[in-house]
Design a protein around this motif. Structure first.
Motif, PDB file in Angstrom:
ATOM      1  N   ILE A   1       4.771   0.832  11.023  1.00 57.97           N
ATOM      2  CA  ILE A   1       5.663   2.008  11.034  1.00 57.97           C
ATOM      3  C   ILE A   1       6.966   1.670  10.302  1.00 57.97           C
ATOM      4  O   ILE A   1       7.461   2.458   9.485  1.00 57.97           O
ATOM      5  CB  ILE A   1       5.956   2.459  12.487  1.00 57.97           C
ATOM      6  N   SER A   2       7.496   0.495  10.573  1.00 55.35           N
ATOM      7  CA  SER A   2       8.756   0.090   9.904  1.00 55.35           C
ATOM      8  C   SER A   2       8.561   0.003   8.395  1.00 55.35           C
ATOM      9  O   SER A   2       9.447   0.394   7.614  1.00 55.35           O
ATOM     10  CB  SER A   2       9.236  -1.259  10.438  1.00 55.35           C
ATOM     11  N   ALA A   3       7.411  -0.532   7.965  1.00 61.32           N
ATOM     12  CA  ALA A   3       7.129  -0.614   6.520  1.00 61.32           C
ATOM     13  C   ALA A   3       7.075   0.788   5.904  1.00 61.32           C
ATOM     14  O   ALA A   3       7.558   1.016   4.793  1.00 61.32           O
ATOM     15  CB  ALA A   3       5.821  -1.365   6.277  1.00 61.32           C
ATOM     16  N   LEU A   4       6.494   1.726   6.654  1.00 61.33           N
ATOM     17  CA  LEU A   4       6.412   3.097   6.127  1.00 61.33           C
ATOM     18  C   LEU A   4       7.800   3.732   6.065  1.00 61.33           C
ATOM     19  O   LEU A   4       8.135   4.409   5.084  1.00 61.33           O
ATOM     20  CB  LEU A   4       5.467   3.927   7.026  1.00 61.33           C
ATOM     21  N   GLU A   5       8.609   3.462   7.070  1.00 56.67           N
ATOM     22  CA  GLU A   5       9.990   3.977   7.053  1.00 56.67           C
ATOM     23  C   GLU A   5      10.749   3.411   5.851  1.00 56.67           C
ATOM     24  O   GLU A   5      11.505   4.127   5.184  1.00 56.67           O
ATOM     25  CB  GLU A   5      10.718   3.598   8.350  1.00 56.67           C
TER      26      GLU A   5
ATOM     27  N   ILE B   1       0.843  -1.205   0.000  1.00 53.74           N
ATOM     28  CA  ILE B   1       0.000   0.000   0.000  1.00 53.74           C
ATOM     29  C   ILE B   1       0.877   1.253   0.000  1.00 53.74           C
ATOM     30  O   ILE B   1       0.592   2.234  -0.699  1.00 53.74           O
ATOM     31  CB  ILE B   1      -0.954  -0.027   1.220  1.00 53.74           C
ATOM     32  N   PHE B   2       1.980   1.212   0.753  1.00 49.92           N
ATOM     33  CA  PHE B   2       2.831   2.405   0.865  1.00 49.92           C
ATOM     34  C   PHE B   2       3.593   2.697  -0.431  1.00 49.92           C
ATOM     35  O   PHE B   2       4.142   3.783  -0.590  1.00 49.92           O
ATOM     36  CB  PHE B   2       3.800   2.259   2.044  1.00 49.92           C
ATOM     37  N   ASP B   3       3.624   1.730  -1.352  1.00 49.04           N
ATOM     38  CA  ASP B   3       4.283   1.972  -2.640  1.00 49.04           C
ATOM     39  C   ASP B   3       3.358   2.661  -3.645  1.00 49.04           C
ATOM     40  O   ASP B   3       3.800   3.074  -4.720  1.00 49.04           O
ATOM     41  CB  ASP B   3       4.729   0.632  -3.264  1.00 49.04           C
ATOM     42  N   VAL B   4       2.066   2.766  -3.305  1.00 47.85           N
ATOM     43  CA  VAL B   4       1.100   3.347  -4.249  1.00 47.85           C
ATOM     44  C   VAL B   4       1.278   4.872  -4.282  1.00 47.85           C
ATOM     45  O   VAL B   4       1.555   5.505  -3.258  1.00 47.85           O
ATOM     46  CB  VAL B   4      -0.336   2.976  -3.818  1.00 47.85           C
TER      47      VAL B   4
END
Ligand code: PEP
Length: 250
Positions: free
Chosen positions: A243-247, A218-221
């Motif tokens: 949070i780590s995925a977003l970082e 999702i954060f790559d969209v």
């Protein structure tokens, strides 16, 4: 550059005992590379702020009344949310729209009250399943964006959360194409209404069954600046992984 934001909405969950989850999150994310926000129930706002102390996690209310004060039993004003140490407040969450019959006009007034109290409003919008199936999603969002957000928005006082109602708490996540289409559309509408500079500076979060195992995709969209997370924000291990995925997406 828009700073990424991971926001947790505890809804009507959590008491003093659950502050251990906040302590655990602080232990693993002492210096996050993204903004982190937790929105506990109003009863826990002050205590959560004390637990967090000077560290990098912000707190937010889940709602505020549109009036400054007065005879509104059970409600809290934006100034009270700020007085409890919050820097943010959610407005227009779909559960408020449904459970309390909040209209776009009411949400606009609440958002304005939040700004008057110096808070950043996270304005939530999103279509129901019936509206999506009737191919009305973008029209619904046009109405909610125009109706729920006052004039004078800035990148500091406004965050928009796109939360398809059918994806909240259901385990159903919008597809990456659906998320991308809507986020690009919201960006375009914000730029059109507030000008390119402001429109590009407002953060747009996705919300709806975000979990550790789907967050990275999702954060790559495009135009996804973070997430508003319900269920998975209650446990430090899950929210910490998001949070780590977003970082990692920076
Ligand atoms: C929410 O409460 O805004 C939300 C998105 O909930 P969940 O992550 O549980 O779907």
């Amino acid at each position: 550059m828009r700073r990424k934001l991971a926001a947790g909405n505890w809804k009507m969950n959590g008491g003093g005992a659950e502050l251990t989850e906040v302590e655990a999150l602080l232990a693993t994310h002492t210096n996050p590379k993204v903004d982190v926000l937790l929105c506990p129930p109003a009863t826990l706002l002050h205590r959560m702020g004390q637990t967090i102390g000077n560290s990098a996690i912000a707190t937010g209310g889940q709602d505020c009344h549109q009036n400054e004060n007065g005879a509104h039993t059970g409600d809290i004003s934006a100034a009270m949310v700020a007085d409890a140490g919050a820097r943010f407040v959610l407005t227009g969450h779909s559960e408020r729209r449904t459970d309390h019959g909040e209209s776009d006009a009411c949400i606009r007034d609440k958002t304005r009250a939040a700004w008057d109290a110096g808070l950043t409003a996270v304005v939530c919008i999103g279509e129901t399943l019936a509206q999506r199936e009737a191919q009305n999603t973008l029209d619904i969002l046009i109405g909610q964006l125009a109706g729920s957000i006052p004039d004078n928005a800035t990148g500091e006082n406004l965050v928009v959360a796109y939360e398809p109602v059918w994806a909240i708490g259901t385990g159903k996540v919008a597809s990456l194409d659906q998320i991308g289409e809507v986020h690009d559309f919201i960006r375009m509408r914000l730029e059109r209404r507030f000008g390119e500079g402001v429109g590009r500076s407002v953060r747009i979060l996705y919300g709806g069954s975000v979990k550790p195992d789907n967050a990275s995709d999702i954060f790559d969209v495009s135009n996804v600046d973070g997430a508003l997370v319900g269920g998975a924000s209650l446990k430090a291990a899950d929210f910490g992984a998001i949070i780590s995925a977003l970082e990692a997406s920076i």
